[in-house]
Write a protein that holds these residues in place. Structure first.
Motif, PDB file in Angstrom:
ATOM      1  N   TYR A  75       0.838  -1.205   0.000  1.00 33.41           N
ATOM      2  CA  TYR A  75       0.000   0.000   0.000  1.00 33.41           C
ATOM      3  C   TYR A  75       0.870   1.252   0.000  1.00 33.41           C
ATOM      4  O   TYR A  75       0.559   2.245  -0.677  1.00 33.41           O
ATOM      5  CB  TYR A  75      -0.934  -0.012   1.206  1.00 33.41           C
ATOM      6  N   MET A  76       1.949   1.227   0.802  1.00 33.38           N
ATOM      7  CA  MET A  76       2.846   2.381   0.845  1.00 33.38           C
ATOM      8  C   MET A  76       3.432   2.685  -0.527  1.00 33.38           C
ATOM      9  O   MET A  76       3.584   3.853  -0.916  1.00 33.38           O
ATOM     10  CB  MET A  76       3.969   2.132   1.860  1.00 33.38           C
ATOM     11  N   TRP A  77       3.759   1.643  -1.262  1.00 32.43           N
ATOM     12  CA  TRP A  77       4.375   1.844  -2.574  1.00 32.43           C
ATOM     13  C   TRP A  77       3.402   2.518  -3.542  1.00 32.43           C
ATOM     14  O   TRP A  77       3.818   3.178  -4.494  1.00 32.43           O
ATOM     15  CB  TRP A  77       4.848   0.510  -3.135  1.00 32.43           C
ATOM     16  N   GLY A  78       2.123   2.390  -3.275  1.00 33.94           N
ATOM     17  CA  GLY A  78       1.126   3.024  -4.126  1.00 33.94           C
ATOM     18  C   GLY A  78       0.767   4.430  -3.702  1.00 33.94           C
ATOM     19  O   GLY A  78      -0.104   5.063  -4.315  1.00 33.94           O
ATOM     20  N   THR A  79       1.415   4.943  -2.650  1.00 33.14           N
ATOM     21  CA  THR A  79       1.148   6.295  -2.147  1.00 33.14           C
ATOM     22  C   THR A  79       2.413   7.132  -2.302  1.00 33.14           C
ATOM     23  O   THR A  79       3.501   6.723  -1.881  1.00 33.14           O
ATOM     24  CB  THR A  79       0.725   6.256  -0.669  1.00 33.14           C
ATOM     25  N   ASP A  80       2.297   8.309  -2.896  1.00 31.99           N
ATOM     26  CA  ASP A  80       3.470   9.108  -3.264  1.00 31.99           C
ATOM     27  C   ASP A  80       4.394   9.388  -2.091  1.00 31.99           C
ATOM     28  O   ASP A  80       5.610   9.200  -2.183  1.00 31.99           O
ATOM     29  CB  ASP A  80       3.015  10.433  -3.892  1.00 31.99           C
ATOM     30  N   SER A  81       3.837   9.859  -0.978  1.00 33.16           N
ATOM     31  CA  SER A  81       4.688  10.273   0.145  1.00 33.16           C
ATOM     32  C   SER A  81       5.514   9.108   0.678  1.00 33.16           C
ATOM     33  O   SER A  81       6.707   9.272   0.992  1.00 33.16           O
ATOM     34  CB  SER A  81       3.831  10.870   1.263  1.00 33.16           C
ATOM     35  N   TYR A  82       4.917   7.949   0.757  1.00 27.94           N
ATOM     36  CA  TYR A  82       5.643   6.780   1.258  1.00 27.94           C
ATOM     37  C   TYR A  82       6.622   6.254   0.208  1.00 27.94           C
ATOM     38  O   TYR A  82       7.735   5.823   0.543  1.00 27.94           O
ATOM     39  CB  TYR A  82       4.657   5.677   1.657  1.00 27.94           C
ATOM     40  N   ARG A  83       6.211   6.261  -1.072  1.00 24.48           N
ATOM     41  CA  ARG A  83       7.090   5.741  -2.122  1.00 24.48           C
ATOM     42  C   ARG A  83       8.365   6.578  -2.218  1.00 24.48           C
ATOM     43  O   ARG A  83       9.472   6.035  -2.383  1.00 24.48           O
ATOM     44  CB  ARG A  83       6.359   5.726  -3.462  1.00 24.48           C
ATOM     45  N   HIS A  84       8.253   7.887  -2.073  1.00 23.06           N
ATOM     46  CA  HIS A  84       9.437   8.743  -2.121  1.00 23.06           C
ATOM     47  C   HIS A  84      10.402   8.413  -0.978  1.00 23.06           C
ATOM     48  O   HIS A  84      11.632   8.415  -1.178  1.00 23.06           O
ATOM     49  CB  HIS A  84       9.020  10.215  -2.043  1.00 23.06           C
ATOM     50  N   SER A  85       9.866   8.137   0.217  1.00 20.77           N
ATOM     51  CA  SER A  85      10.741   7.826   1.354  1.00 20.77           C
ATOM     52  C   SER A  85      11.440   6.490   1.154  1.00 20.77           C
ATOM     53  O   SER A  85      12.622   6.343   1.500  1.00 20.77           O
ATOM     54  CB  SER A  85       9.933   7.822   2.651  1.00 20.77           C
ATOM     55  N   VAL A  86      10.744   5.503   0.578  1.00 21.26           N
ATOM     56  CA  VAL A  86      11.374   4.208   0.315  1.00 21.26           C
ATOM     57  C   VAL A  86      12.453   4.363  -0.756  1.00 21.26           C
ATOM     58  O   VAL A  86      13.543   3.772  -0.659  1.00 21.26           O
ATOM     59  CB  VAL A  86      10.309   3.175  -0.125  1.00 21.26           C
ATOM     60  N   LYS A  87      12.186   5.176  -1.777  1.00 20.59           N
ATOM     61  CA  LYS A  87      13.190   5.412  -2.813  1.00 20.59           C
ATOM     62  C   LYS A  87      14.414   6.106  -2.239  1.00 20.59           C
ATOM     63  O   LYS A  87      15.561   5.829  -2.644  1.00 20.59           O
ATOM     64  CB  LYS A  87      12.587   6.269  -3.932  1.00 20.59           C
ATOM     65  N   ALA A  88      14.203   7.016  -1.290  1.00 22.46           N
ATOM     66  CA  ALA A  88      15.331   7.704  -0.657  1.00 22.46           C
ATOM     67  C   ALA A  88      16.214   6.706   0.092  1.00 22.46           C
ATOM     68  O   ALA A  88      17.455   6.796   0.045  1.00 22.46           O
ATOM     69  CB  ALA A  88      14.818   8.786   0.288  1.00 22.46           C
ATOM     70  N   LEU A  89      15.600   5.754   0.772  1.00 21.40           N
ATOM     71  CA  LEU A  89      16.379   4.714   1.453  1.00 21.40           C
ATOM     72  C   LEU A  89      17.140   3.861   0.449  1.00 21.40           C
ATOM     73  O   LEU A  89      18.290   3.463   0.688  1.00 21.40           O
ATOM     74  CB  LEU A  89      15.446   3.829   2.294  1.00 21.40           C
ATOM     75  N   ALA A  90      16.492   3.560  -0.683  1.00 23.68           N
ATOM     76  CA  ALA A  90      17.150   2.757  -1.719  1.00 23.68           C
ATOM     77  C   ALA A  90      18.330   3.511  -2.330  1.00 23.68           C
ATOM     78  O   ALA A  90      19.400   2.926  -2.582  1.00 23.68           O
ATOM     79  CB  ALA A  90      16.132   2.376  -2.797  1.00 23.68           C
ATOM     80  N   ASP A  91      18.157   4.815  -2.577  1.00 22.27           N
ATOM     81  CA  ASP A  91      19.258   5.615  -3.135  1.00 22.27           C
ATOM     82  C   ASP A  91      20.434   5.660  -2.177  1.00 22.27           C
ATOM     83  O   ASP A  91      21.606   5.548  -2.602  1.00 22.27           O
ATOM     84  CB  ASP A  91      18.766   7.037  -3.426  1.00 22.27           C
TER      85      ASP A  91
END
Length: 652
Positions: free
Chosen positions: A602-618
């Motif tokens: 569900y988080m991956w489908g929500t912009d605010s959460y997806r951006h934070s997960v991408k930041a961790l991945a970067d």
């Protein structure tokens, strides 16, 4: 002459008219011919009191003597009721109190009791007490209705002795009979809905919805009566307040073993040693009502809670009285974080009622609600297994089909009865208010707030030395988790209607789920992932356009201002649960991670959460060679390991 009058079985046939034969005084004849002796004595006592205030001085000694004769005969009636044929004096006493309670004049409530109080002999210090009257009023304990309704009389002058009597006959003792005494009053409504081995009636498997609402209305009324009992007793006097809180503390301490694993495996021994589920359900509902005045997220009284109360060790009776401490054994409970060797608690000289109410209520929920929730989950699973077995037996024309159907119906009766009792709307709303307030309180303690004004939650969290969380038992957080998981399973609509309160729960999960410095127990932190799953919008409902019951939760979850930190906390607990130190940690981790997958999806489908997960991945991709592997890299490694293992298990 008065004693002889009381022995008459048909006093109406012995009346002598004091007026002319042509004049009838029906009221006087009715009073003089009253068959119930205690009602007759009460009327005499009342008339004598009135005469004392208005007769001439030369007749005053006769009026006083009439009153004293009434009192002495009342004493005889209460001490030796067996000499009066066909008279149930204790039932008559309860009826008189109920009539006074329902009357228009509140000032008259104490009159029925006054005659009984004056009938009792004097105790120590010349003080009259019904407690020292040789058990004259002990049969009142059997009058279940009287035990509930007459509680509203306690704030009236003269009822302190009645309070002592109630405490004496119901003081916790380690006997089977004592348990039955507790349940006699405190379980009368819920024993018909919570089938716990001692319930008398239950809901049949096919029941119209109105029956559930009617039963819950009766339960709400009963909870209100118990609440009035506790409230009035606490307001009666400082001595009464101390005795009632001591009663509650001893009662909970005597039932501390309800949470042991063995207690659920041996119900026969369980019901011999501990009070029933219905008792704790009703007691919990009443205590929840007592907590409502300060169960508001921004209440300044909430932050006056002092967690060092739970660290106090054995105190003598005088110390308990002076410090206002009535719970026992809390120092043995595991706390959210371990106490540092150099950390010494600063105990208060006296603890306020907010602290004691919160501790009593949370411990009551820990002993009662927790067990009932586990029972409902197990019953639900058993119903599913029975239903599958029954259908298979029907398809194969097995003779066992009828037996399986009977088992299914019996178990469904238990399930419906328990669910009806546990989902009483007012109790659920009160419990929701409490748990949301506890989330606010624990977050404030986690950021080191020692004042009465809440601090704004900001990240990164400040370092806190000698944290007060070292004195907060784990069952505070466990109760919160249990309740929201219960709502998700059995009362999902409550979450939607109370969505505005869910932000405080998200704060609590964000602060504690990923921080081992604020919650040491990895199992409890993993449970918070279930809480997060409970309060978030559900994918299965969101896919159905006809269902709009997740709109408010979706609004709160998607607009959460600390979304980045919540996503990071979830990934961190996903990683930390790999090594819990438990011998069954490998099997456990799959159960703990199960609710995390739909949350991440569900988080991956929500912009605010997806951006934070991408930041961790970067960050992870930029630090692949770091001495300590980045969080997201460890997460991917464990995710792939689990996927490979589960695929291998599925193929085999």
């Amino acid at each position: 002459a008065l004693f002889t009058r009381l022995l008459l079985q048909e006093p109406g046939s012995h009346l002598i008219s004091m007026t002319s034969a042509s004049t009838q005084n029906l009221s006087a004849e009715r009073d003089a011919g009253e068959r119930q002796i205690l009602r007759y004595l009460y009327a005499c006592f009342q008339r004598a009191r009135e005469e004392i205030t208005k007769v001439p001085e030369n007749l005053l000694p006769f009026a006083v003597r009439c009153r004293n004769l009434t009192v002495s005969n009342t004493r005889t009636v209460l001490l030796t009721p067996e000499i009066y044929v066909n008279q149930n004096v204790h039932e008559q006493l309860v009826d008189l109190m109920l009539e006074a309670l329902r009357g228009a004049r509140k000032s008259g409530w104490a009159v029925p009791w006054a005659s009984c109080r004056e009938a009792a002999p004097r105790g120590k210090g010349g003080r009259r007490s019904v407690v020292v009257s040789g058990g004259a009023l002990a049969p009142l304990a059997a009058q279940r209705q009287g035990g509930v309704y007459t509680a509203a009389l306690f704030p009236s002058p003269g009822f302190e002795d009645m309070t002592e009597f109630l405490e004496e006959v119901s003081w916790p003792r380690f006997t089977r009979r004592a348990l039955e005494e507790w349940d006699a009053v405190w379980s009368q409504e819920s024993s018909e809905s919570v089938n716990n081995g001692r319930g008398k009636r239950a809901i049949p498997p096919v029941t119209p919805p109105t029956a559930f609402h009617s039963l819950q209305q009766f339960m709400a009324q009963f909870h209100e009566k118990i609440y009035q009992i506790l409230k009035n007793l606490l307001q009666c006097s400082p001595e009464t307040k101390h005795r009632i809180l001591s009663w509650l503390g001893n009662c909970l301490h005597a039932n501390a073993g309800r949470t042991k694993i063995w207690a659920n495996q041996m119900p026969e021994i369980f019901f011999q040693m501990y009070a029933s589920d219905a008792f704790f359900l009703n007691l919990g509902a009443a205590l929840l009502k007592l907590c409502q005045p300060f169960c508001k997220p921004k209440s300044p009284r909430l932050l006056t809670f002092n967690p060092t109360y739970c660290a106090l060790k054995e105190l003598n009776e005088e110390e308990r009285r002076s410090k206002n401490v009535h719970m026992k054994g809390l120092e043995k409970e595991t706390c959210l974080v371990p106490t540092l060797s150099e950390q010494e608690p600063e105990f208060a000289n006296s603890y306020n009622l907010v602290t004691e109410n919160l501790v009593l209520t949370q411990y009551t929920l820990h002993l009662g609600f927790h067990r009932l929730h586990d029972q409902m989950v197990k019953i639900n699973q058993s119903l599913h297994r029975l239903q599958v077995a029954w259908r298979e037996a029907q398809q194969s024309s097995s003779p066992a089909a009828d037996s399986l159907r009977e088992q299914f119906e019996r178990l469904m009766t238990i399930y419906l009865s328990t669910k009806t009792a546990m989902t009483e709307p007012q109790m659920l709303q009160n419990c929701l208010n409490l748990q949301v307030s506890m989330a606010v309180l624990l977050v404030q303690l986690a950021v080191g707030n020692h004042g009465t004004e809440p601090l704004e939650l900001t990240f990164p969290l400040p370092e806190v030395e000698n944290s007060a969380l070292a004195y907060v038992p784990e069952f505070f957080a466990d109760n919160l988790g249990d309740f929201f998981i219960f709502l998700r399973r059995f009362a999902d609509d409550i979450l939607e209607t109370s969505a505005d309160s869910l932000e405080h729960i998200l704060h609590f999960v964000t602060v504690f789920m990923g921080d081992v410095e604020r919650m040491k127990n990895p199992h409890l932190r993993a449970k918070l992932a279930e809480v997060l799953e409970a309060v978030m919008p559900h994918l299965d409902q969101a896919q159905n356009p006809l269902v709009s019951s997740v709109f408010q939760r979706k609004r709160v979850f998607c607009s959460y201002r600390n979304a980045a930190h919540l996503a990071e906390a979830l990934i961190k607990v996903f990683v930390d649960i790999e090594f819990t130190g438990d011998p069954h940690q490998f099997e456990q981790k799959f159960n703990y991670r199960r609710p995390m997958y739909p949350i991440l999806r569900y988080m991956w489908g929500t912009d605010s959460y997806r951006h934070s997960v991408k930041a961790l991945a970067d960050y992870a991709s930029e630090n692949l060679e770091a001495m300590n592997p980045p969080l997201f890299l460890r997460f991917l490694n464990l995710l792939m390991n689990d996927a490979i293992f589960l695929l291998d298990e599925a193929i085999q």
